[in-house]
Design a protein around this motif. Structure first.
Motif, short mmCIF file in Angstrom:
data_model
loop_
_atom_site.label_atom_id
_atom_site.label_comp_id
_atom_site.label_asym_id
_atom_site.label_seq_id
_atom_site.Cartn_x
_atom_site.Cartn_y
_atom_site.Cartn_z
N LEU A 137 -15.85 -19.71 4.68
CA LEU A 137 -16.57 -20.49 3.37
C LEU A 137 -15.88 -20.48 2.27
O LEU A 137 -15.14 -19.69 1.70
CB LEU A 137 -17.78 -19.75 3.09
N TRP A 141 -19.69 -19.55 -2.50
CA TRP A 141 -20.39 -18.55 -1.67
C TRP A 141 -19.77 -17.28 -1.91
O TRP A 141 -18.42 -16.99 -2.17
CB TRP A 141 -20.26 -18.92 -0.08
N THR A 218 -21.04 -22.55 9.38
CA THR A 218 -20.75 -23.16 8.13
C THR A 218 -21.70 -24.28 7.63
O THR A 218 -22.08 -24.45 6.75
CB THR A 218 -19.35 -23.25 7.79
N LYS A 219 -21.74 -25.34 8.73
CA LYS A 219 -22.44 -26.70 8.42
C LYS A 219 -23.89 -26.27 8.35
O LYS A 219 -24.46 -26.68 7.59
CB LYS A 219 -22.18 -27.28 9.60
N LYS A 222 -24.45 -24.84 4.85
CA LYS A 222 -24.30 -25.89 3.79
C LYS A 222 -25.64 -26.70 3.83
O LYS A 222 -25.76 -27.55 2.73
CB LYS A 222 -22.99 -26.68 4.17
N LYS A 226 -30.60 -26.27 -1.84
CA LYS A 226 -29.79 -25.42 -3.05
C LYS A 226 -31.03 -25.33 -4.07
O LYS A 226 -31.59 -26.21 -4.61
CB LYS A 226 -28.65 -26.23 -3.58
#
Length: 268
Positions: A137, A141, A218-219, A222, A226
């Protein structure tokens, strides 16, 4: 003392001047040697780069036999599109010159992505595989290298990652034991984050229903909404880092009274 214009002072000044000239010439020779050494080192660095690329390509091809075709396709598409557009705007020669490096970059990008997938597939199913993926990452992070919870029998573990989506608990090992660890870990962090409003997300890695494969981990992280700013992420990480670490239990068959003490810790 001899006057400034005396023969002795003139001789000493000439000797000093000669000494300075010798030092200057020695420095110039040393600089020339360094330049020659740098020129000789450049080809070796290039050879090292090409050898590394060759090694990555061979390792990726062992897992993905079609890597060469994908790279060729990426090169041809990128080169054709760029060469055509630039050729229409300027001329054909300029289009070819601009399209070649763009095609090479596209091929390298495809090889990099395929190599990453091959590496993830190679470590899939091993203890600590999720932590290795979390280590890729980028900025934004904060990931703990050690698990926040672990089962000694099944080697199932839970890792913690803090980012703008909040607190993310990532499991390693698709067993019932890891789900129990997630429940205990969530109960541990919920009272601390209750007043802050920080959400707690759980991602279970694996290839089963409701699980996320390692190459897509990781995708998936993401994609989370947020809800925190950069300063809030830093404050949250400091708050969680201040918590005492729960040490794993002593394995069976080990006498805790015969374990060697940590001498460095005793010295302080």
């Amino acid at each position: 003392m001899a006057p400034a214009d005396s023969p002795e002072s003139q001789v000493s000044s000439r000797a000093d001047a000669k000494a300075e000239l010798k030092k200057l010439r020695a420095r110039q020779k040393a600089d020339q040697k360094e330049k020659k050494a740098r020129k000789k080192a450049k080809p070796s660095q290039k050879e090292g780069l090409f050898s590394r690329l060759k090694q990555v390509f061979s390792m990726t091809r062992a897992h993905d036999p079609n890597i060469g075709w994908w790279m060729a396709l990426a090169f041809l598409v990128a080169f054709g599109v760029v060469a055509l557009l630039v050729g229409l705007l300027l001329n054909t020669l300029t289009g070819v010159l601009v399209g070649l490096p763009v095609g090479v970059l596209a091929a390298m990008f495809v090889m990099n992505r395929r190599a990453e997938r091959a590496a993830f597939a190679r470590i899939e199913g091993r203890p600590g595989a999720a932590a290795a993926v979390l280590g890729t990452l980028r900025r934004g992070w904060v990931v703990t290298e050690e698990p926040v919870a672990m089962d000694q029998k099944t080697q199932a573990a839970v890792f913690r990652a803090v980012g703008r989506p909040g607190l993310v608990l990532v499991t390693d090992g698709g067993t019932q034991a890891v789900r129990k660890l997630v429940q205990k870990t969530r109960k541990r962090f919920t009272p601390i984050l209750r007043d802050t409003g920080v959400p707690i997300h759980v991602i279970e890695t694996g290839n089963g229903d409701g699980q996320v494969p390692l190459p897509k981990l990781t995708k998936e992280m993401k994609k989370l909404d947020k809800s925190l700013s950069k300063h809030e992420v830093s404050a949250l990480e400091k708050r969680l880092a201040a918590l005492p670490i729960s040490r794993p239990p002593v394995p069976h068959g080990v006498d805790p009274y015969r374990v060697r003490p940590d001498r460095k810790a005793m010295r302080g």
